[in-house]
Write a protein that holds these residues in place. Structure first.
Motif, short mmCIF file in Angstrom:
data_model
loop_
_atom_site.label_atom_id
_atom_site.label_comp_id
_atom_site.label_asym_id
_atom_site.label_seq_id
_atom_site.Cartn_x
_atom_site.Cartn_y
_atom_site.Cartn_z
N TYR A 21 0.84 -1.21 0.00
CA TYR A 21 0.00 0.00 0.00
C TYR A 21 0.87 1.25 0.00
O TYR A 21 0.68 2.16 -0.82
CB TYR A 21 -0.92 -0.05 1.22
CG TYR A 21 -1.82 1.15 1.40
CD1 TYR A 21 -3.07 1.18 0.81
CD2 TYR A 21 -1.43 2.23 2.18
CE1 TYR A 21 -3.92 2.27 0.99
CE2 TYR A 21 -2.25 3.32 2.36
CZ TYR A 21 -3.50 3.34 1.77
OH TYR A 21 -4.32 4.42 1.94
N ASP A 22 1.84 1.30 0.90
CA ASP A 22 2.72 2.47 0.99
C ASP A 22 3.51 2.68 -0.31
O ASP A 22 3.69 3.81 -0.76
CB ASP A 22 3.70 2.32 2.17
CG ASP A 22 3.00 2.37 3.52
OD1 ASP A 22 1.85 2.83 3.60
OD2 ASP A 22 3.63 1.91 4.50
N HIS A 23 3.97 1.59 -0.90
CA HIS A 23 4.73 1.66 -2.16
C HIS A 23 3.84 2.21 -3.28
O HIS A 23 4.26 3.10 -4.03
CB HIS A 23 5.24 0.27 -2.51
CG HIS A 23 5.99 0.19 -3.79
ND1 HIS A 23 7.32 0.55 -3.91
CD2 HIS A 23 5.60 -0.18 -5.03
CE1 HIS A 23 7.71 0.39 -5.17
NE2 HIS A 23 6.68 -0.06 -5.85
N GLU A 24 2.61 1.71 -3.37
CA GLU A 24 1.69 2.17 -4.41
C GLU A 24 1.36 3.66 -4.25
O GLU A 24 1.34 4.40 -5.23
CB GLU A 24 0.39 1.35 -4.36
CG GLU A 24 0.59 -0.09 -4.75
CD GLU A 24 -0.60 -0.95 -4.38
OE1 GLU A 24 -0.81 -1.95 -5.09
OE2 GLU A 24 -1.29 -0.66 -3.40
N VAL A 25 1.12 4.07 -3.02
CA VAL A 25 0.80 5.48 -2.75
C VAL A 25 2.00 6.36 -3.10
O VAL A 25 1.87 7.38 -3.79
CB VAL A 25 0.37 5.68 -1.28
CG1 VAL A 25 0.28 7.16 -0.94
CG2 VAL A 25 -0.97 4.99 -1.02
N ALA A 26 3.20 5.97 -2.64
CA ALA A 26 4.40 6.78 -2.87
C ALA A 26 4.71 6.93 -4.35
O ALA A 26 5.26 7.95 -4.78
CB ALA A 26 5.58 6.15 -2.15
N GLU A 29 0.62 5.08 -8.10
CA GLU A 29 0.21 4.00 -8.99
C GLU A 29 -1.31 3.83 -9.04
O GLU A 29 -1.80 2.89 -9.67
CB GLU A 29 0.89 2.70 -8.57
CG GLU A 29 2.40 2.78 -8.74
CD GLU A 29 3.13 1.55 -8.26
OE1 GLU A 29 2.47 0.55 -7.91
OE2 GLU A 29 4.36 1.59 -8.22
N GLY A 30 -2.04 4.68 -8.38
CA GLY A 30 -3.50 4.61 -8.37
C GLY A 30 -4.02 5.64 -7.39
O GLY A 30 -3.39 6.67 -7.18
N TRP A 31 -5.16 5.34 -6.76
CA TRP A 31 -5.81 6.28 -5.86
C TRP A 31 -6.22 5.59 -4.58
O TRP A 31 -6.59 4.42 -4.57
CB TRP A 31 -7.05 6.86 -6.52
CG TRP A 31 -6.75 7.50 -7.83
CD1 TRP A 31 -6.37 8.80 -8.03
CD2 TRP A 31 -6.75 6.87 -9.10
NE1 TRP A 31 -6.15 9.02 -9.37
CE2 TRP A 31 -6.37 7.83 -10.05
CE3 TRP A 31 -7.01 5.59 -9.56
CZ2 TRP A 31 -6.26 7.57 -11.40
CZ3 TRP A 31 -6.90 5.31 -10.91
CH2 TRP A 31 -6.54 6.30 -11.81
N VAL A 32 -6.18 6.35 -3.49
CA VAL A 32 -6.68 5.87 -2.21
C VAL A 32 -8.18 6.15 -2.17
O VAL A 32 -8.61 7.27 -2.45
CB VAL A 32 -5.96 6.56 -1.03
CG1 VAL A 32 -6.56 6.12 0.30
CG2 VAL A 32 -4.47 6.27 -1.08
N ALA A 33 -8.96 5.13 -1.86
CA ALA A 33 -10.41 5.28 -1.78
C ALA A 33 -10.86 4.96 -0.36
O ALA A 33 -10.37 4.01 0.26
CB ALA A 33 -11.10 4.33 -2.76
N SER A 34 -11.78 5.75 0.15
CA SER A 34 -12.33 5.49 1.48
C SER A 34 -13.37 4.39 1.36
O SER A 34 -14.28 4.46 0.53
CB SER A 34 -12.97 6.75 2.05
OG SER A 34 -11.97 7.72 2.27
N ALA A 35 -13.21 3.38 2.19
CA ALA A 35 -14.15 2.25 2.19
C ALA A 35 -14.73 2.10 3.59
O ALA A 35 -14.26 2.74 4.54
CB ALA A 35 -13.43 0.97 1.76
#
Length: 84
Positions: A21-26, A29-35
């Motif tokens: 998750y941290d790697h993708e955010v840094a 590579e996409g978007w953080v979505a609130s679930a």
């Protein structure tokens, strides 16, 4: 090289969920979505996902609730816990 990846400078292997998750955010590579149960990571795969529908396997636990409620067919194919 067999996968068409040549000259990588860093290879990440067996990351924990949080590390991934941290790697993708840094790397944007996409978007953080609130679930409902917290943030999750999402990507847009475009028109094609690259997933073959006939490559879906579900562990069949005989006598379980899921065994009775899954629509077993050529899409939802059964596999054993040993294979999984």
């Amino acid at each position: 090289d067999k996968l068409g990846i040549t000259g990588p400078t860093t290879i990440y292997k067996n990351l924990t969920y949080q590390e991934l998750y941290d790697h993708e955010v840094a790397n944007n590579e996409g978007w953080v979505a609130s679930a409902e149960y917290g943030d999750t990571f999402t990507v847009d795969t475009g028109k094609f996902t690259g997933r073959s529908p006939k490559d879906k396997w579900v562990v069949l636990n005989e006598g379980s609730e899921s065994a009775a409620n899954i629509d077993w067919n050529n899409i939802n194919q059964a596999t054993t816990p040993e294979v999984f």
